[in-house]
Design a protein around this motif. Structure first.
Motif, mmCIF file in Angstrom:
data_model
loop_
_atom_site.group_PDB
_atom_site.id
_atom_site.type_symbol
_atom_site.label_atom_id
_atom_site.label_comp_id
_atom_site.label_asym_id
_atom_site.label_seq_id
_atom_site.Cartn_x
_atom_site.Cartn_y
_atom_site.Cartn_z
ATOM 1 N N ASP A 126 6.276 -5.662 4.061
ATOM 2 C CA ASP A 126 5.720 -4.975 5.379
ATOM 3 C C ASP A 126 6.611 -4.070 5.897
ATOM 4 O O ASP A 126 6.166 -3.172 6.145
ATOM 5 C CB ASP A 126 5.350 -6.361 6.158
ATOM 6 C CG ASP A 126 4.101 -7.256 6.077
ATOM 7 O OD1 ASP A 126 3.510 -6.999 4.961
ATOM 8 O OD2 ASP A 126 3.983 -8.502 6.418
ATOM 9 N N ASP A 140 -3.223 1.360 11.967
ATOM 10 C CA ASP A 140 -2.203 0.484 11.722
ATOM 11 C C ASP A 140 -0.975 0.913 12.535
ATOM 12 O O ASP A 140 -0.547 2.014 13.030
ATOM 13 C CB ASP A 140 -1.364 1.059 10.126
ATOM 14 C CG ASP A 140 -2.388 0.428 9.069
ATOM 15 O OD1 ASP A 140 -3.421 -0.301 9.344
ATOM 16 O OD2 ASP A 140 -2.200 0.850 8.034
ATOM 17 N N PRO A 196 2.394 1.840 0.419
ATOM 18 C CA PRO A 196 1.189 0.921 0.559
ATOM 19 C C PRO A 196 -0.018 1.480 0.083
ATOM 20 O O PRO A 196 -0.234 2.735 0.046
ATOM 21 C CB PRO A 196 1.065 0.630 2.040
ATOM 22 C CG PRO A 196 1.755 1.899 2.563
ATOM 23 C CD PRO A 196 2.820 2.069 2.081
ATOM 24 N N ALA A 256 8.049 -11.693 9.961
ATOM 25 C CA ALA A 256 8.037 -10.448 9.108
ATOM 26 C C ALA A 256 8.372 -10.652 7.583
ATOM 27 O O ALA A 256 8.953 -11.798 7.209
ATOM 28 C CB ALA A 256 9.258 -9.270 9.415
ATOM 29 N N ARG A 257 7.787 -9.785 6.624
ATOM 30 C CA ARG A 257 7.956 -9.956 5.286
ATOM 31 C C ARG A 257 8.774 -8.809 4.799
ATOM 32 O O ARG A 257 8.444 -7.624 5.531
ATOM 33 C CB ARG A 257 6.515 -10.237 4.749
ATOM 34 C CG ARG A 257 5.675 -11.314 5.039
ATOM 35 C CD ARG A 257 6.308 -12.638 5.045
ATOM 36 N NE ARG A 257 5.270 -13.765 5.341
ATOM 37 C CZ ARG A 257 5.144 -14.124 6.517
ATOM 38 N NH1 ARG A 257 5.917 -13.825 7.384
ATOM 39 N NH2 ARG A 257 4.273 -15.156 6.652
ATOM 40 N N CYS A 262 6.952 -0.917 3.892
ATOM 41 C CA CYS A 262 5.652 0.085 4.100
ATOM 42 C C CYS A 262 5.608 0.343 5.586
ATOM 43 O O CYS A 262 4.413 0.949 5.746
ATOM 44 C CB CYS A 262 4.456 -0.858 3.614
ATOM 45 S SG CYS A 262 4.493 -1.269 1.870
ATOM 46 N N ALA A 263 6.436 0.240 6.299
ATOM 47 C CA ALA A 263 6.349 0.359 7.813
ATOM 48 C C ALA A 263 6.193 1.698 8.110
ATOM 49 O O ALA A 263 5.548 2.338 9.188
ATOM 50 C CB ALA A 263 7.503 -0.317 8.783
ATOM 51 N N ARG A 322 0.961 -3.611 10.880
ATOM 52 C CA ARG A 322 1.621 -3.079 9.557
ATOM 53 C C ARG A 322 2.885 -3.961 9.282
ATOM 54 O O ARG A 322 3.110 -4.476 8.251
ATOM 55 C CB ARG A 322 1.853 -1.742 9.417
ATOM 56 C CG ARG A 322 2.693 -1.113 8.261
ATOM 57 C CD ARG A 322 1.951 -1.133 6.935
ATOM 58 N NE ARG A 322 0.879 -0.872 6.775
ATOM 59 C CZ ARG A 322 0.020 -0.867 5.745
ATOM 60 N NH1 ARG A 322 0.470 -1.776 4.810
ATOM 61 N NH2 ARG A 322 -1.125 -0.235 5.523
ATOM 62 N N ALA A 323 3.653 -3.698 10.490
ATOM 63 C CA ALA A 323 5.010 -4.588 10.462
ATOM 64 C C ALA A 323 5.453 -4.838 11.710
ATOM 65 O O ALA A 323 5.405 -4.117 12.860
ATOM 66 C CB ALA A 323 6.289 -3.704 9.754
ATOM 67 N N ASN A 335 3.159 -0.488 14.385
ATOM 68 C CA ASN A 335 4.544 -1.394 14.065
ATOM 69 C C ASN A 335 4.580 -2.046 15.465
ATOM 70 O O ASN A 335 4.609 -1.151 16.382
ATOM 71 C CB ASN A 335 5.478 -0.516 13.760
ATOM 72 C CG ASN A 335 5.522 0.005 12.123
ATOM 73 O OD1 ASN A 335 4.706 -0.746 11.305
ATOM 74 N ND2 ASN A 335 6.015 1.122 11.860
#
Length: 496
Positions: A235, A196, A189, A231-232, A238-239, A224-225, A198
């Motif tokens: 994302d 950030d 990212p 979820a995407r 980049c977790a 971030r995730a 998770n």
């Protein structure tokens, strides 16, 4: 095959699991699942568990390589919600038939299906799930996925968890391994920040994570995730640049949390967003972990101020329900993290817990229950339907909270019931979720229908009426005859 066997053994030997560390070497090889009883249902398989964990990734195409029934059996088994993409709601399967197996067409059909999905939908990634049939006939899923990824220019991720590998819990962990090996860390990212985090093991059931995210946004904490709820793919990829993580359901993805800590130095803790106290404690621990990773300590003060404000609002709303619910008895027939988090949440407003199931709970979960209830007399591993019915019909509980499979026991016992499992329609996380949970319990308990269905029928409570029924029927028949001839003259009577 040897590498796959080693991976499964590694999942069984989970060093971050306190329960697993207490086992001897032989017991550790058996994993977390209990031995099956002959004649009893085995529950979800490994494929089912992997699909549960990964399907809420909303913009990914989930392709099942196997017979059509495998996709049908695992379809929509969680009430997860999405704030955007709906591709995850589209079912993709190679629909393998007996003829395909005999002619060896499995790998060709899989490659063709990947190409069709790419051309028709253009997803950021495709997850491929082998099933028992395709694993047994030896289709090389990883080779096909690698070739397709190179040809079509998008990630094609094999999720190696066919059903016969083991239990649903094993499938959960194998899904985490697939994310760790092939997704997380594949994208760097350009906006990584000191706040950030998770969230692992959060499924956004009934959209309840949307009640928690605004609390984090208010503190300047970015998710971030959230794996896997809403979820995407990008994302999750980049977790690895998050600074801290919260584990919501440790039995599902604790292996993912531990390995992310080892690889990328992302510390994690296990917490809960159910109940006012647990939500506040989760926010505190997130802020503390971020400070330890270099965030500005002023976030701690903002967190406490926000907690004080949110708690005051929530307690004010709950005050209206306390006189109506204080002293009410609840039977909790669920498991896992809800076995203690919901218990704590309900006791905060004066509700009495007469029993809680620990069927899917870990040793840590059971210890938390003991600390909350001050004893273990209210814990039961499992209760037969006959015993549940007897407990409810004898009015030892005012309401039962459980999943949909046991609702009919409560209804037969003429006892209020509320769904708190994955099929539920209302979100119960966070401060607002706690208020909603209490509101639903109040509506269920004080619904006037229960007073009506519990009243005995008139012929049961008035035996004299039952004895007089023959005489009353005779009198009614005589009355009909009299009414029929009323108002007629003698001539009319003679004509008749």
């Amino acid at each position: 095959m040897s590498s796959l066997r080693a991976k499964i053994q590694d999942v069984f030997n989970e060093p971050a699991c306190e329960q697993n560390r207490r086992k001897d070497a032989k017991a550790r090889k058996e994993g977390c699942s209990k031995p099956l009883t002959p004649g009893a249902a085995a529950g979800g398989c490994a494929f089912d568990g992997a699909k549960i964990v990964l399907q809420p990734i909303t913009d990914v195409a989930h392709l099942i390589h196997g017979p059509l029934a495998c996709e049908g059996n695992s379809w929509d088994n969680r009430g997860a919600a999405s704030s955007g993409p709906t591709l995850w709601r589209t079912s993709f399967t190679t629909d393998l038939t007996e003829l395909d197996v005999v002619l060896g067409q499995g790998e060709r059909k899989l490659f063709k299906a990947i190409r069709e999905i790419k051309e028709a939908y253009g997803p950021p990634a495709i997850f491929v799930y082998p099933t028992c049939v395709t694993a047994l006939i030896g289709d090389d899923i990883e080779a096909i996925c690698k070739r397709a990824a190179e040809k079509f220019g998008l990630p094609v991720v094999p999720v190696n968890a066919p059903g016969f590998f083991g239990s649903k819990n094993l499938g959960n962990k194998l899904a985490g391994e697939a994310l760790l090996e092939r997704v997380i860390g594949t994208v760097e990212p350009d906006d990584a920040g000191p706040h950030d985090i998770n969230i692992l093991g959060e499924f956004n059931l009934a959209g309840e994570f949307w009640l928690v995210k605004p609390l984090l946004d208010r503190l300047g904490i970015r998710v971030r995730a959230c794996i896997p709820g809403d979820a995407r793919y990008l994302d999750i990829a980049c977790a690895h640049r998050a600074r801290a993580a919260m584990m919501v359901c440790s039995t599902a993805l604790i292996n993912l949390a531990r390995k992310m800590e080892q690889r990328w130095d992302i510390p994690f803790f296990e917490g809960s967003f159910y109940g006012i106290t647990d939500t506040s404690e989760a926010l505190r621990q997130i802020s503390q972990l971020l400070v330890k990773k270099g965030a500005d300590p002023e976030i701690l003060g903002r967190t406490e101020a926000s907690i004080a404000e949110e708690e005051a609002i929530a307690w004010k709303k709950l005050a209206a329900y306390r006189p109506r619910l204080e002293g009410k008895r609840v039977l909790l027939n669920t498991g896992g993290v809800k076995s203690w988090s919901v218990v704590h949440a309900l006791m905060e407003i004066g509700i009495e817990i007469v029993g809680t199931s620990v069927k899917k709970s870990t040793v840590e979960d059971k210890e938390r229950i003991k600390q909350i209830l001050k004893d273990d007399n209210h814990m039961f591993e499992q209760m037969a339907p006959r015993e549940l019915y007897a407990m409810l019909s004898e009015h030892k509980a005012d309401i039962m909270l459980s999943g949909g499979r046991t609702q009919f026991i409560a209804l037969k016992a003429k006892t209020p019931w509320l769904d708190i499992n994955q099929e539920r329609q209302h979100p119960y996380a966070g401060y607002d979720g706690m208020v909603e949970l209490v509101r639903q319990i109040d509506l269920a308990i004080h619904n006037p229908i229960w007073r009506q269905v519990r009243e005995p029928a008139p012929w049961d409570c008035q035996p004299a009426v039952r004895e007089e029924l023959p005489r009353m029927k005779s009198e009614i028949a005589t009355l009909h005859v009299v009414q029929e001839f009323a108002g007629t003259t003698a001539d009319d009577f003679g004509e008749r």
